[in-house]
Design an enzyme around this catalytic site. Structure first.
Site, PDB file in Angstrom:
ATOM      1  N   TYR A 177     -19.090  -2.361 -32.016  1.00  0.00           N
ATOM      2  CA  TYR A 177     -19.974  -3.515 -32.135  1.00  0.00           C
ATOM      3  C   TYR A 177     -19.437  -4.714 -31.349  1.00  0.00           C
ATOM      4  CZ  TYR A 177     -23.891  -1.832 -34.592  1.00  0.00           C
ATOM      5  OH  TYR A 177     -25.079  -1.180 -34.848  1.00  0.00           O
ATOM      6  N   LEU A 178     -18.125  -4.758 -31.186  1.00  0.00           N
ATOM      7  CA  LEU A 178     -17.544  -5.869 -30.425  1.00  0.00           C
ATOM      8  C   LEU A 178     -17.852  -5.764 -28.935  1.00  0.00           C
ATOM      9  CD1 LEU A 178     -14.108  -6.302 -32.172  1.00  0.00           C
ATOM     10  CD2 LEU A 178     -16.067  -7.833 -32.251  1.00  0.00           C
ATOM     11  N   LYS A 180     -20.938  -4.989 -27.938  1.00  0.00           N
ATOM     12  CA  LYS A 180     -22.384  -5.210 -27.762  1.00  0.00           C
ATOM     13  C   LYS A 180     -22.630  -6.623 -27.240  1.00  0.00           C
ATOM     14  CE  LYS A 180     -23.858  -1.794 -31.106  1.00  0.00           C
ATOM     15  NZ  LYS A 180     -24.863  -0.855 -30.634  1.00  0.00           N
ATOM     16  N   HIS A 238     -18.209  -2.817 -38.550  1.00  0.00           N
ATOM     17  CA  HIS A 238     -19.160  -3.447 -37.625  1.00  0.00           C
ATOM     18  C   HIS A 238     -19.694  -4.791 -38.157  1.00  0.00           C
ATOM     19  CE1 HIS A 238     -18.745   0.321 -35.759  1.00  0.00           C
ATOM     20  NE2 HIS A 238     -19.743   0.969 -36.316  1.00  0.00           N
ATOM     21  N   LYS A 336     -32.895  -1.546 -36.569  1.00  0.00           N
ATOM     22  CA  LYS A 336     -32.724  -2.935 -36.128  1.00  0.00           C
ATOM     23  C   LYS A 336     -31.399  -3.480 -36.648  1.00  0.00           C
ATOM     24  CE  LYS A 336     -35.476  -6.417 -37.549  1.00  0.00           C
ATOM     25  NZ  LYS A 336     -36.772  -7.039 -37.677  1.00  0.00           N
TER      26      LYS A 336
HETATM   27  C1  BG6 Z   1     -21.141   4.332 -36.089  1.00  0.00           C
HETATM   28  C2  BG6 Z   1     -21.464   4.884 -37.441  1.00  0.00           C
HETATM   29  O1  BG6 Z   1     -19.914   3.657 -36.125  1.00  0.00           O
HETATM   30  O2  BG6 Z   1     -22.161   3.413 -35.711  1.00  0.00           O
HETATM   31  C3  BG6 Z   1     -22.814   5.569 -37.422  1.00  0.00           C
HETATM   32  O3  BG6 Z   1     -20.457   5.821 -37.808  1.00  0.00           O
HETATM   33  C4  BG6 Z   1     -23.887   4.644 -36.889  1.00  0.00           C
HETATM   34  O4  BG6 Z   1     -23.169   6.007 -38.731  1.00  0.00           O
HETATM   35  C5  BG6 Z   1     -23.432   4.009 -35.579  1.00  0.00           C
HETATM   36  O5  BG6 Z   1     -25.056   5.409 -36.693  1.00  0.00           O
HETATM   37  C6  BG6 Z   1     -24.403   2.942 -35.147  1.00  0.00           C
HETATM   38  O6  BG6 Z   1     -24.076   2.524 -33.860  1.00  0.00           O
HETATM   39  P1  BG6 Z   1     -25.195   1.898 -32.922  1.00  0.00           P
HETATM   40  O7  BG6 Z   1     -24.465   1.479 -31.708  1.00  0.00           O
HETATM   41  O8  BG6 Z   1     -26.189   2.998 -32.680  1.00  0.00           O
HETATM   42  O9  BG6 Z   1     -25.814   0.779 -33.676  1.00  0.00           O
END
Ligand code: BG6
Length: 480
Positions: A177-178, A180, A238, A336
């Site tokens: 997430y970091l 993104k 995340h 979302k």
């Molecule tokens: C992962 C999780 O870290 O992130 C998954 O283990 C999840 O369960 C995924 O689906 C979501 O990532 P993104 O980038 O699709 O939002």
């Protein structure tokens, strides 16, 4: 442009797995296409399965999006070697292969080891790599992926094991997430805009919601998921990272260490999570889709949450009294991820006008918008909520938005730690979630049911309302 002056070998361990196929190699390919890999770069897949180079290429190319020439050019850099994760001789032989690549080019080499592996072998592989493939005099780095343990204790153990072998500056812990784009934008959006930053405090903010919604269940990975549950899968890492960037005080400067210091500081100010500020749920079959427990790999008596809302409260002057609601769910009505900041009404606010909101949409389609009230054009004096809108697809339509993994691998090649998780950050975030996770594991919480494809458990609306969240008139109308 090449990001590193060094010759470089990227070794992807776990190269035959899903993560490598779907994320790591496509990210390396994207960097290759944009000419962002170091000039002399070799990529080596390593895994237990015996496979020819051709079979390996076949396996990874399904997820590479580009022209035939680009794909062929990239694959020409990629080799494969099989080996076990616990056999010294196999890692010694990996080292010999790496030395052969390095002979061709300069001495000034970077070895980047990407562990796309299950956590059960992290420590073992980190140790094998340190013992057998660490090149003295060169730059050696290791990239590891979550899960980093399943609670504070196990995380501490893992950190200590790896730390004994790899220095912190050599270790890159990914929280994708970091990487993104909109998450990376949070510091700029706050600290580049006094009109926004000055509003981010308990005087003006009523509540903040950080929400993750996925429209599909855990089909196919139920076995893995059941050991963790949604809080360990999404909130502890995340959403907590997003929370840190939103809630931290201005860092001393924008160096990676200063930003991470600010994140740790705010994490340490989070109060223990209150049991009445947690709601968990599990999806059941609906709309022709299977329930969580219909997956054969999930135990029939499982109480693992696939949905959770957890409230974090920061005990400092800026945020005292403002709930940060971290909400995540699988098998919901849409996909979302966004941040929604609801501002307080003022005493002098016009009747009929709505609460102001600042929304930052992380995905799909990065956007930031502020909900404001405006007079509708015309003779009548009617006001309506509208959006001051920065939708990236409209504003930055000709600019490349890198995928999270692409941005992060580039950072790791260039030794930029800003978007990786430091050890003390990780421990501080586990410290917040561990008591509540242990209570959930012991069965101390009711698990609300919700239908596959719904907005989550029915209880969520009351839960949110208690925290001060108001759905706008528009949203209420849409829901009807
Ligand atoms: C992962 C999780 O870290 O992130 C998954 O283990 C999840 O369960 C995924 O689906 C979501 O990532 P993104 O980038 O699709 O939002």
């Amino acid at each position: 442009m090449s990001v590193s002056p060094h010759d470089c070998v990227v070794v992807v361990l776990g190269a035959s797995g899903d993560l490598a196929k779907k994320k790591t190699f496509p990210a390396l390919f994207a960097l290759y296409k944009r000419d962002q890999l170091p000039k002399h770069c070799h990529i080596l897949g390593y895994a237990r399965s015996e496979m020819t180079r051709e079979a390996f290429h076949e396996r990874i190319s399904g997820h590479l999006k580009g022209s035939k020439e680009e794909i062929e050019g990239f694959l020409s850099l990629c080799n494969y070697q099989s080996g076990k994760y616990d056999v010294d001789a196999d890692f010694k032989s990996l080292d010999e292969t790496l030395r052969k690549y390095e002979e061709d080019h300069s001495k000034d080499t970077l070895r980047l080891f990407y562990l796309a592996l299950p956590p059960s072998v992290f420590a073992q592989v980190a140790s094998q790599l340190r013992r057998n493939t660490y090149l003295d005099g060169a730059i050696n780095r290791i990239i590891v992926e979550k899960p980093f343990g399943h609670d504070l204790e196990s995380c501490r153990k893992l950190i200590t094991e790896i730390k004994g072998m790899w220095a912190e500056h050599e270790t890159f812990r990914i929280d994708h997430y970091l990487g993104k784009e909109m998450v990376k934008n949070i510091p700029t959006f706050r600290f580049g805009n006094p009109i926004i930053e000055n509003m981010l405090n308990s005087e003006h903010v009523d509540n903040i919601q950080i929400s993750f919604k996925e429209p599909f269940g855990t089909e196919g990975r139920g076995g893995y998921f059941d050991e963790f549950g949604i809080i360990r899968d999404i909130q502890q890492n995340h959403l907590c990272q997003v929370f840190c960037l939103l809630a931290m005080e201005p860092p001393k400067d924008f160096s990676s260490e200063a930003v991470r210091d600010a994140k740790v500081q705010v994490l340490q100010q989070v109060e223990p999570v209150r049991a009445d500020e947690v709601l968990i749920g599990q999806y059941v079959a609906a709309n022709g889709k299977p329930g969580y427990k219909d997956d054969e790999t999930v135990p029939k008596e499982s109480r693992t949450p696939t949905f959770a809302a957890v409230v974090l409260r920061v005990n400092n002057e800026r945020w005292r009294g403002v709930p940060f609601i971290l909400k995540a769910g699988k098998a919901l009505d849409e996909g979302k991820v966004d941040i929604r900041i609801q501002f307080k009404e003022s005493d002098t606010q016009m009747t009929g006008s709505e609460r102001n909101e600042l929304v930052m949409r992380i995905q799909p389609g990065e956007a930031a918008y502020i909900k404001v009230n405006t007079k509708l054009p015309g003779m009548a004096n009617t006001s309506a909520p509208v959006e001051l809108d920065l939708t990236y697809a409209k504003r930055f339509h000709d600019m490349h938005i890198p995928e999270a993994y692409e941005a992060l691998i580039l950072d790791a090649l260039g030794e930029d730690h800003s978007n990786f998780v430091r050890d003390d950050e990780l421990l501080a975030s586990w410290a917040i979630f561990t008591p509540i996770l242990h209570a959930i594991d012991k069965g101390e919480f009711e698990v609300a049911k919700y239908a596959y494809g719904s907005r989550g458990p029915e209880e969520i609306d009351d839960f949110m309302a208690r925290l001060g969240f108001r759905r706008t008139v528009q949203e209420l109308a849409q829901a009807e």
